[in-house]
Design an enzyme around this catalytic site. Structure first.
Site, PDB file in Angstrom:
ATOM      1  N   CYS A 107       0.861  -1.188   0.000  1.00  0.00           N
ATOM      2  CA  CYS A 107       0.000   0.000   0.000  1.00  0.00           C
ATOM      3  C   CYS A 107       0.894   1.233   0.000  1.00  0.00           C
ATOM      4  O   CYS A 107       1.855   1.292   0.767  1.00  0.00           O
ATOM      5  CB  CYS A 107      -0.896  -0.021   1.238  1.00  0.00           C
ATOM      6  SG  CYS A 107      -1.995   1.404   1.361  1.00  0.00           S
ATOM      7  N   HIS A 149      -9.018  -3.782  -2.155  1.00  0.00           N
ATOM      8  CA  HIS A 149      -8.089  -2.989  -1.328  1.00  0.00           C
ATOM      9  C   HIS A 149      -8.498  -1.505  -1.374  1.00  0.00           C
ATOM     10  O   HIS A 149      -8.561  -0.835  -0.338  1.00  0.00           O
ATOM     11  CB  HIS A 149      -6.661  -3.191  -1.870  1.00  0.00           C
ATOM     12  CG  HIS A 149      -5.600  -2.429  -1.141  1.00  0.00           C
ATOM     13  ND1 HIS A 149      -4.607  -3.038  -0.400  1.00  0.00           N
ATOM     14  CD2 HIS A 149      -5.366  -1.094  -1.047  1.00  0.00           C
ATOM     15  CE1 HIS A 149      -3.818  -2.099   0.129  1.00  0.00           C
ATOM     16  NE2 HIS A 149      -4.258  -0.905  -0.256  1.00  0.00           N
ATOM     17  N   GLU A 150      -8.794  -1.014  -2.587  1.00  0.00           N
ATOM     18  CA  GLU A 150      -9.130   0.415  -2.740  1.00  0.00           C
ATOM     19  C   GLU A 150     -10.510   0.730  -2.164  1.00  0.00           C
ATOM     20  O   GLU A 150     -10.696   1.771  -1.529  1.00  0.00           O
ATOM     21  CB  GLU A 150      -9.058   0.836  -4.207  1.00  0.00           C
ATOM     22  CG  GLU A 150      -7.687   0.649  -4.859  1.00  0.00           C
ATOM     23  CD  GLU A 150      -6.522   1.192  -4.054  1.00  0.00           C
ATOM     24  OE1 GLU A 150      -6.703   2.189  -3.324  1.00  0.00           O
ATOM     25  OE2 GLU A 150      -5.429   0.615  -4.121  1.00  0.00           O
ATOM     26  N   HIS A 153     -10.258   1.265   1.438  1.00  0.00           N
ATOM     27  CA  HIS A 153      -9.790   2.625   1.755  1.00  0.00           C
ATOM     28  C   HIS A 153     -10.958   3.611   1.802  1.00  0.00           C
ATOM     29  O   HIS A 153     -11.013   4.478   2.676  1.00  0.00           O
ATOM     30  CB  HIS A 153      -8.823   3.126   0.673  1.00  0.00           C
ATOM     31  CG  HIS A 153      -7.382   2.760   0.902  1.00  0.00           C
ATOM     32  ND1 HIS A 153      -6.677   3.159   2.012  1.00  0.00           N
ATOM     33  CD2 HIS A 153      -6.504   2.068   0.132  1.00  0.00           C
ATOM     34  CE1 HIS A 153      -5.424   2.711   1.918  1.00  0.00           C
ATOM     35  NE2 HIS A 153      -5.289   2.041   0.789  1.00  0.00           N
TER      36      HIS A 153
HETATM   37 ZN    ZN Z   1      -3.678   1.081  -0.015  1.00  0.00          ZN
END
Ligand code: ZN
Length: 197
Positions: A107, A149-150, A153
């Site tokens: 990341c 993953h995004e 976020h």
């Molecule tokens: Zn990340």
């Protein structure tokens, strides 16, 4: 414009992104800046929180990665991943469509920290594109991992929240160090502002 990347320890990374109602000139500029920033850092994905903006917006491009394949299905038919690259996802909703698989992740907000993370291998994605048009697709492989993953976020979740206990425990000293460094840098910036600098 290449933007500074927010590091672990900055509270904005824990903020849930606000939904985007309209593709304003500011949003268009943010999208362009996020792509420039992601490319400069050789990232596969970047979320708005990582440039300090808590909004439901992420950019992804898996084309530079040749050793980790991605799959794509559009309307139930296999398609070339390149047709949706570079990818902008606004207000994305991600639904698991496959069994968890383990794969390596890093990341940009956690420099030099990498770990294996288990996530569904296939997901269905619904979102708006850069023009505010609804898009829907099923993806697998690296693209599915990047999308998850995004999207995490955008909801204030980080890959450390998805690590198994043992992995996180092993990384804890590095995580503590990074968090402390980020907090110290933020405090210094704030103090500078108070001095009118
Ligand atoms: Zn990340």
């Amino acid at each position: 414009m290449i933007l500074p990347i927010v590091k672990y320890g900055d509270p904005v990374l824990r903020k849930k992104g606000a939904k985007i109602d309209a593709i304003t000139p500011d949003i268009k500029k943010l999208i362009a800046d996020m792509f420039a920033t992601m490319e400069a850092r050789h990232g596969v994905g970047l979320a708005a929180q990582q440039v300090g903006v808590a909004k439901q917006l992420t950019v992804i491009d898996v084309r530079a990665v040749t050793d980790r394949p991605s799959t794509l299905e559009l309307d139930g038919q296999p398609a070339d991943v390149a047709v949706i690259m570079p990818l902008v996802l606004i207000n994305p909703v991600v639904t698991p469509a496959g069994e968890p698989v383990t794969g390596g992740e890093g990341c940009l907000s956690f420099p030099e920290i990498f770990a294996d993370i288990a996530r569904p291998g296939t997901v269905d994605v619904q979102a708006l594109d850069a023009h505010g048009k609804p898009i829907a697709f099923r993806c697998g492989g690296l693209l599915a991992r990047a999308v998850q993953h995004e999207t995490d976020h955008l909801n204030g979740l980080l890959f450390i929240d998805r690590m198994d206990k043992k992995t996180k425990a092993e990384l804890q000293p590095e995580l503590d160090e990074l968090q402390a460094a980020t907090k110290a840098a933020l405090a210094k910036k704030l103090a500078g502002r108070d001095d009118g600098k």
